[in-house]
Design a protein around this motif. Sequence first.
Motif, short mmCIF file in Angstrom:
data_model
loop_
_atom_site.label_atom_id
_atom_site.label_comp_id
_atom_site.label_asym_id
_atom_site.label_seq_id
_atom_site.Cartn_x
_atom_site.Cartn_y
_atom_site.Cartn_z
N LEU A 238 91.89 -48.56 -41.67
CA LEU A 238 91.50 -49.66 -40.95
C LEU A 238 89.72 -49.79 -40.51
O LEU A 238 89.54 -48.87 -40.26
CB LEU A 238 92.34 -49.78 -39.84
CG LEU A 238 92.25 -50.45 -38.59
CD1 LEU A 238 93.16 -51.35 -38.06
CD2 LEU A 238 90.93 -49.70 -37.15
N VAL A 239 89.71 -51.03 -40.60
CA VAL A 239 88.50 -50.60 -39.60
C VAL A 239 88.17 -51.48 -38.44
O VAL A 239 89.00 -52.83 -38.26
CB VAL A 239 87.12 -51.12 -40.65
CG1 VAL A 239 86.39 -50.46 -41.59
CG2 VAL A 239 87.14 -52.81 -41.17
N LEU A 240 87.30 -51.54 -37.54
CA LEU A 240 87.64 -52.46 -36.57
C LEU A 240 86.44 -52.64 -35.34
O LEU A 240 85.47 -51.31 -35.81
CB LEU A 240 88.03 -51.02 -35.26
CG LEU A 240 89.10 -52.01 -33.44
CD1 LEU A 240 90.07 -51.04 -33.01
CD2 LEU A 240 87.63 -51.67 -33.01
N SER B 189 83.44 -49.38 -31.92
CA SER B 189 83.73 -49.33 -33.80
C SER B 189 84.14 -48.20 -34.07
O SER B 189 83.91 -47.54 -33.12
CB SER B 189 82.25 -49.91 -34.81
OG SER B 189 81.56 -49.75 -34.90
N ILE B 190 85.40 -48.24 -35.04
CA ILE B 190 85.82 -46.98 -35.45
C ILE B 190 86.58 -47.51 -36.78
O ILE B 190 86.99 -48.38 -36.86
CB ILE B 190 87.27 -46.35 -34.26
CG1 ILE B 190 87.02 -45.05 -35.21
CG2 ILE B 190 87.62 -47.38 -34.65
CD1 ILE B 190 88.41 -44.38 -33.56
N ALA B 191 87.05 -46.43 -37.20
CA ALA B 191 87.69 -46.63 -38.69
C ALA B 191 88.92 -45.52 -38.99
O ALA B 191 88.19 -43.69 -38.35
CB ALA B 191 86.53 -46.37 -40.22
N GLU C 215 78.80 -48.35 -34.46
CA GLU C 215 78.07 -49.51 -35.37
C GLU C 215 78.30 -50.47 -35.54
O GLU C 215 79.66 -50.13 -36.18
CB GLU C 215 77.51 -48.70 -36.25
CG GLU C 215 76.26 -47.14 -36.20
CD GLU C 215 77.41 -46.06 -35.90
OE1 GLU C 215 78.33 -46.10 -36.11
OE2 GLU C 215 76.65 -44.68 -36.07
N GLY C 216 77.64 -51.75 -35.69
CA GLY C 216 78.16 -52.85 -35.90
C GLY C 216 78.94 -53.80 -34.67
O GLY C 216 79.68 -54.91 -35.25
N LEU D 176 81.62 -47.40 -42.47
CA LEU D 176 82.18 -47.05 -41.84
C LEU D 176 83.68 -46.94 -42.31
O LEU D 176 84.56 -45.75 -43.04
CB LEU D 176 82.80 -48.29 -40.40
CG LEU D 176 81.99 -47.50 -38.84
CD1 LEU D 176 82.18 -48.70 -38.17
CD2 LEU D 176 81.87 -45.77 -39.06
N LEU D 177 84.03 -47.89 -43.56
CA LEU D 177 84.92 -48.11 -44.49
C LEU D 177 84.77 -47.29 -45.54
O LEU D 177 85.93 -46.25 -46.19
CB LEU D 177 84.70 -49.97 -44.85
CG LEU D 177 85.76 -50.16 -46.47
CD1 LEU D 177 87.00 -49.48 -46.10
CD2 LEU D 177 85.88 -51.56 -47.17
#
Length: 305
Positions: free
Chosen positions: A119-121, A126-128, A151-152, A235-236
């Motif tokens: 998951l990318v959020l 933001s977090i993965a 980030e992002g 992050l992905l």
Amino acid sequence: MNYCIGIDSGGTHYRMRALSPDGALLGEMEGQVASHYRFRREESARRIRENLAALLDSFGGKPEDCLYIVCGSTGIDSPEDETEVTAIYSEDIGFSCPVKIINDAELALRTVTGGDGVLVLSGTGSIACGFDENGELVRTGGWPNGMFGDEGSGQWIDKSALNYLGRWYDGLVPEGELIHEILKITGINGRKDLCDMAISGKIPQLGAGVDRAAAAGDEAAVGLLKRAAAEVAGLLKDIVTLSGIDRRQPDFKVAVWGSTILKSPVYFETFCTLAHELYPACQVMRPSLTAVEGAAEMALKLCAI
């Protein structure tokens, strides 16, 4: 009457959903924010107690009849966090049923994919996250934006937009739709206002304005959103490396979560392009359930085990 409860406890909301053992909806509502990192334990417990009392009152439920509680909460970043929040539900508010406390990113992953994939959020932060070959949750990002990280995210976009406004005041970038949107949202009128806002730390949400400017063709707004997408694509890449899922399953699922990315066509489409450049066979997925629906469904499944 037996029931189970799913909870989505975020930094700006606290949503609850109660289901009967056969999956029928008994009650659903939003209560007071109760994040453990914003309040002392006693205050968090008071808020949670009042929230759940209101939910139970809506369908005549009793605490002793609850079969399971699943809570996806922001700020579950360590075993200590999990222990603290579990204790609030188990010891402080009168429920004796099993309680499962998980990070809200893990809840989002389970809601979209059932726990399969990564998951990318990108929402406020933001977090993965994903599961490694041993079934252990691994994560990257999610560090406090006040120091570094996120980030992002929506906060990252807000600060990047204000940085662009500062460059406009310096005479380095042209006036355009992005500048108009920022000034309209913030009410900033000159360098002093911008400096005062930065010093106060009270930065308004600018993402919707950036999206509107991008839709109007503002190149700076489009570029900002594309940079945000590149950050989350990073992050992905990191979470795929940590989990090793590409080695086990080349067509792995990529769950995308968070209003910042999901509500922005430029952001989401750019991320999809970058994700497929990195992992051509991956499957990018949007959510079909809300977080609180996912938490309730997870509680329902755990009731049956």
